[in-house]
Enzyme design. Structure first.
Site, PDB file in Angstrom:
ATOM      1  N   GLY A  92     -36.302 -44.053  56.584  1.00 12.63           N
ATOM      2  CA  GLY A  92     -36.437 -43.978  58.039  1.00 12.63           C
ATOM      3  C   GLY A  92     -35.296 -44.687  58.743  1.00 12.63           C
ATOM      4  O   GLY A  92     -34.702 -44.162  59.695  1.00 12.63           O
ATOM      5  N   HIS A  93     -34.971 -45.901  58.287  1.00 11.17           N
ATOM      6  CA  HIS A  93     -33.843 -46.621  58.869  1.00 11.17           C
ATOM      7  C   HIS A  93     -32.537 -45.860  58.639  1.00 11.17           C
ATOM      8  O   HIS A  93     -31.690 -45.769  59.541  1.00 11.17           O
ATOM      9  CB  HIS A  93     -33.716 -48.009  58.239  1.00 11.17           C
ATOM     10  CG  HIS A  93     -34.874 -48.910  58.481  1.00 11.17           C
ATOM     11  ND1 HIS A  93     -35.756 -49.278  57.490  1.00 11.17           N
ATOM     12  CD2 HIS A  93     -35.309 -49.531  59.611  1.00 11.17           C
ATOM     13  CE1 HIS A  93     -36.663 -50.086  57.983  1.00 11.17           C
ATOM     14  NE2 HIS A  93     -36.426 -50.258  59.267  1.00 11.17           N
TER      15      HIS A  93
END
Length: 293
Positions: A44-45
């Site tokens: 996600g990051h």
């Protein structure tokens, strides 16, 4: 203090070094993107880093476990810290600077200022984590000013946080775009989170996947015109039956301003949830869209 990795990415720990790097870039006419994180990075990051790389010329990723946004000291103590692994991921992703300030750098002796955002911080996580969004708004405001970035990138999983950050930047006239990127999910649908790695008990991950499934079903039921009270009660019961110990909130809000929605009227809305499983607080949200004719 300045360190150089084996790749082109630099790791900076001081505000002065960060500002010098940004001055050099901007002198050359380059645009700057910022991805604020607390580390323990996952896909996600990294999706935010890739979005920043597409939109700007140089990308800063900050890693700072911000003590002022934790209402529970035990949660702060157990928050995963894996800086070496995070740095490798960011270098491989193509980030240009990893900004990893110390607590003393961010909050030096005598620090006495808090940024508080009313309205969009009310309810949801704001009601259950006193002071949390004051800590978020304060540290993000500092990161915006320290980096002087042109754009910042946040994930939709933290939907209320995005609203708080946008309101803060607009109200304080900080010239930065706040971009949002879609929630990245595991193969079983669970929203990616640094906290997921704490779901280590037998069957915890199997139980966790009930959260996105229940949320999606509830969103469809609301869009189909079913009773809000019935849908909410059924969804809470379903999560508790799946093994969640508590459903902290389950709420429908307008996408534009997070105003409560008592009855879905077809305007863009979000169904948001926070629930506890095996001592881990999980949050998620999904859009509620009008039913297809």
């Amino acid at each position: 203090m300045l360190e150089t990795l084996t790749t082109d990415m630099r790791t900076l720990h001081a505000v002065a070094d960060l500002r010098q790097a940004v001055r050099d870039w901007k002198r050359d006419g380059l645009t700057v993107g910022l991805v604020p994180t607390m580390g323990a990075l996952h896909e996600g990051h990294l999706s935010l880093v890739r979005a920043a790389l597409r939109a700007t010329d140089r990308v800063i990723v900050s890693i700072f476990v911000n003590p002022t946004q934790f209402d529970n000291p035990a949660d702060l103590e157990t928050y995963p810290r894996v800086m070496e692994a995070d740095a490798r991921l960011l270098a491989e992703a193509g980030a240009h600077v990893l900004y990893a300030p110390t607590v003393a750098e961010m909050y030096p002796s005598g620090f006495a200022t808090t940024v508080s955002v009313r309205g969009v911080s009310d309810g949801l996580c704001g009601a259950h984590r006193p002071g949390h969004f004051d800590g978020v708004a304060t540290v993000v405001c500092k990161l915006f000013l320290q980096s002087q970035a042109d754009a910042s990138f946040f994930g939709e999983k933290d939907f209320q946080q995005v609203h708080v950050v946008r309101r803060m930047a607009a109200d304080l006239d900080i010239p930065i775009r706040v971009e949002t990127c879609p929630t990245v999910r595991e193969a079983d649908g669970l929203a990616m989170s640094s906290r997921n790695r704490r779901l280590t008990g037998p069957g915890d991950r199997d139980r966790a996947r009930a959260l996105p499934r229940a949320l999606e079903d509830a969103a469809r039921a609301i869009a189909d015109g079913q009773s809000m009270d019935r849908v909410m009660a059924t969804t809470r019961d379903r999560l508790l039956a799946a093994g969640f110990s508590d459903v902290e909130y389950l709420d429908l809000r307008r996408e534009a301003d997070l105003a409560p929605v008592a009855r879905f009227d077809g305007r863009p809305a979000r169904l948001l949830v926070a629930a506890w499983l095996a001592g881990v607080r999980l949050i998620d949200n999904v859009p509620v869209l009008p039913a297809k004719m």
